[in-house]
Design an enzyme around this catalytic site. Structure first.
Site, PDB file in Angstrom:
ATOM      1  N   HIS A  70      -3.071  -7.983 -11.822  1.00 43.81           N
ATOM      2  CA  HIS A  70      -3.977  -8.789 -10.989  1.00 43.81           C
ATOM      3  C   HIS A  70      -5.451  -8.571 -11.340  1.00 43.81           C
ATOM      4  O   HIS A  70      -6.304  -9.326 -10.875  1.00 43.81           O
ATOM      5  CB  HIS A  70      -3.771  -8.478  -9.504  1.00 43.81           C
ATOM      6  CG  HIS A  70      -2.405  -8.830  -8.999  1.00 43.81           C
ATOM      7  ND1 HIS A  70      -1.860 -10.085  -9.147  1.00 43.81           N
ATOM      8  CD2 HIS A  70      -1.451  -8.081  -8.374  1.00 43.81           C
ATOM      9  CE1 HIS A  70      -0.639 -10.102  -8.616  1.00 43.81           C
ATOM     10  NE2 HIS A  70      -0.371  -8.900  -8.155  1.00 43.81           N
ATOM     11  N   ASP A  88       7.064  -9.714 -12.951  1.00 51.35           N
ATOM     12  CA  ASP A  88       6.755  -9.220 -11.605  1.00 51.35           C
ATOM     13  C   ASP A  88       6.895 -10.395 -10.620  1.00 51.35           C
ATOM     14  O   ASP A  88       6.764 -11.551 -11.016  1.00 51.35           O
ATOM     15  CB  ASP A  88       5.316  -8.682 -11.605  1.00 51.35           C
ATOM     16  CG  ASP A  88       4.925  -7.984 -10.319  1.00 51.35           C
ATOM     17  OD1 ASP A  88       4.948  -6.739 -10.304  1.00 51.35           O
ATOM     18  OD2 ASP A  88       4.578  -8.679  -9.341  1.00 51.35           O
ATOM     19  N   HIS A 115       4.909 -11.285  -8.380  1.00 50.44           N
ATOM     20  CA  HIS A 115       3.607 -11.924  -8.125  1.00 50.44           C
ATOM     21  C   HIS A 115       3.055 -12.500  -9.427  1.00 50.44           C
ATOM     22  O   HIS A 115       3.220 -11.901 -10.495  1.00 50.44           O
ATOM     23  CB  HIS A 115       2.606 -10.902  -7.601  1.00 50.44           C
ATOM     24  CG  HIS A 115       3.021 -10.216  -6.331  1.00 50.44           C
ATOM     25  ND1 HIS A 115       3.732  -9.026  -6.323  1.00 50.44           N
ATOM     26  CD2 HIS A 115       2.812 -10.552  -5.044  1.00 50.44           C
ATOM     27  CE1 HIS A 115       3.953  -8.670  -5.062  1.00 50.44           C
ATOM     28  NE2 HIS A 115       3.417  -9.571  -4.270  1.00 50.44           N
ATOM     29  N   ASP A 143       9.525  -5.695  -8.239  1.00 53.57           N
ATOM     30  CA  ASP A 143       9.402  -6.163  -6.865  1.00 53.57           C
ATOM     31  C   ASP A 143      10.088  -7.508  -6.606  1.00 53.57           C
ATOM     32  O   ASP A 143       9.916  -8.099  -5.548  1.00 53.57           O
ATOM     33  CB  ASP A 143       7.935  -6.177  -6.398  1.00 53.57           C
ATOM     34  CG  ASP A 143       6.977  -6.777  -7.411  1.00 53.57           C
ATOM     35  OD1 ASP A 143       7.447  -7.337  -8.423  1.00 53.57           O
ATOM     36  OD2 ASP A 143       5.752  -6.686  -7.191  1.00 53.57           O
TER      37      ASP A 143
HETATM   38 ZN   LIG Z   1       4.054  -7.530  -7.818  1.00 55.52          ZN
END
Ligand SMILES: [Zn+2]
Length: 355
Positions: free
Chosen positions: A167, A202, A204, A291
């Site tokens: 991120h 991931d 996200h 995740d």
């Molecule tokens: Zn994540």
């Protein structure tokens, strides 16, 4: 021929100093809640993988140059000094958390630590604590060391990066991430491999990585993740984001629906793998989050242990030099087991390993 235990080992790169960042809480849905990105994640992963016979290597210190090849120098300097400046300005040892952010309009970098904290972060999820710089520095060094091993001819290496990185933007922290380990590794690999693909699995969207390579046609960023319309990082990771200028077509986002199961997730992965093949990547960096696991505290999709194993086999079928870079995956019951399953499956299926 049967592989013996040693032949089945993967090099795991990790430094104890990565445990020094200890964020206690962050602001979520109107309240301060326990911060999920805890050092125990890395301890669990390391200890479980060592039990399987994987080989632990501590990273050498490759210095700031590979980090500055990706990140803004003012930002890196801020990260190095923020804690000392914060403590000098305010008594006590409360974590440094911004309460002002720049808008999308014109905003300049102020001089004071509070303003710079807001300038160099997108949210309140990245508290800076006493050990933060050391932890993020060595997390990045683990990624660089992993890239060095791949440059030296190792076909598969796992950098146990923590804190995570995908991120983080070139000049700001975001979503538990400070330095973008996968981006740093990808850039480092370009010393030998002209075309690098970052495959982000991931749950996200890795919007920081996407942003760093947005105009760069030499690095493919291909990600599958939960649809960001109602899930972090919210503001990027949509299917129509494909890069720009020289990078147009070198960004790919495949969005998953809430509750997506193994079939849906593996179908999305296949689309990413096809893109990596079309791109004719010379090497692959996997932004490896766990995740998506059904029991992950942050997950809203339902990937199974068997799903992780199948994903590992399909990634191995790319038959490219591969660096795994740890991203998310939080303290759910299956975290370390999914890592062990993934690593075993990708190692077994990887070509180029001596039988
Ligand atoms: Zn994540």
């Amino acid at each position: 021929m049967q592989r013996n235990d040693l032949a089945a080992a993967v090099r795991l790169v990790f430094d104890e100093r990565q445990l020094l960042h200890r964020p206690e809480s962050y602001f979520r849905r109107g309240a301060f809640v326990p911060h999920p990105e805890q050092p125990e994640r890395a301890v669990l992963l390391r200890d479980r993988l060592l039990r399987d016979g994987h080989l632990l290597t501590a990273p050498r210190d490759h210095g700031l140059a590979p980090i500055l090849a990706v990140h803004d120098a003012d930002y890196v300097s801020f990260l190095q000094t923020a804690w000392a400046r914060w403590c000098a300005e305010f008594e006590g040892d409360r974590p440094a958390v911004p309460n002002y952010h720049t808008s999308r309009r014109r905003g300049r970098r102020p001089e004071g630590v509070v303003g710079q904290l807001g300038y160099h972060s997108t949210d309140t999820a990245c508290p800076i604590t006493a050990g933060t710089w050391e932890a993020i520095y060595w997390s990045a060094q683990s990624a660089i060391e992993g890239a060095e091993c791949v440059l030296a001819g190792e076909p598969l290496v796992y950098a146990l990066c923590r804190p995570p990185g995908h991120h983080a933007y070139l000049d700001s922290s975001s979503g538990f991430c400070f330095l973008n380990n996968a981006a740093i590794a990808a850039r480092h690999l370009q010393q030998r491999y002209a075309r690098v693909a970052i495959l982000d699995v991931d749950t996200h969207a890795g919007q920081g990585t996407q942003d760093i390579f947005w105009q760069d046609g030499s690095v493919l960023y291909a990600s599958m993740h939960l649809h960001p319309a109602d899930y972090p990082p919210y503001f990027a990771g949509y299917g129509d984001e494909v890069g720009a200028e020289a990078g147009e077509g070198a960004t790919m986002n495949v969005m998953l629906s809430k509750g997506a199961d193994d079939t849906a997730i593996l179908t999305a992965l296949d689309a990413l793998l096809a893109a990596v093949r079309r791109f004719e990547a010379d090497a692959v960096v996997v932004s490896l989050g766990f995740d998506m696991a059904a029991d992950d505290p942050l997950a809203e999709v339902a990937f199974s242990s068997g799903g992780f194993a199948e994903a590992a086999r399909r990634i191995a079928s790319l038959a490219r030099p591969t660096l795994l870079v740890q991203e998310g995956g939080y303290l759910g019951p299956s975290l370390s087991e999914n890592a062990a399953t993934f690593l075993s499956a990708i190692e077994t299926a990887s070509p180029g390993k001596a039988p």
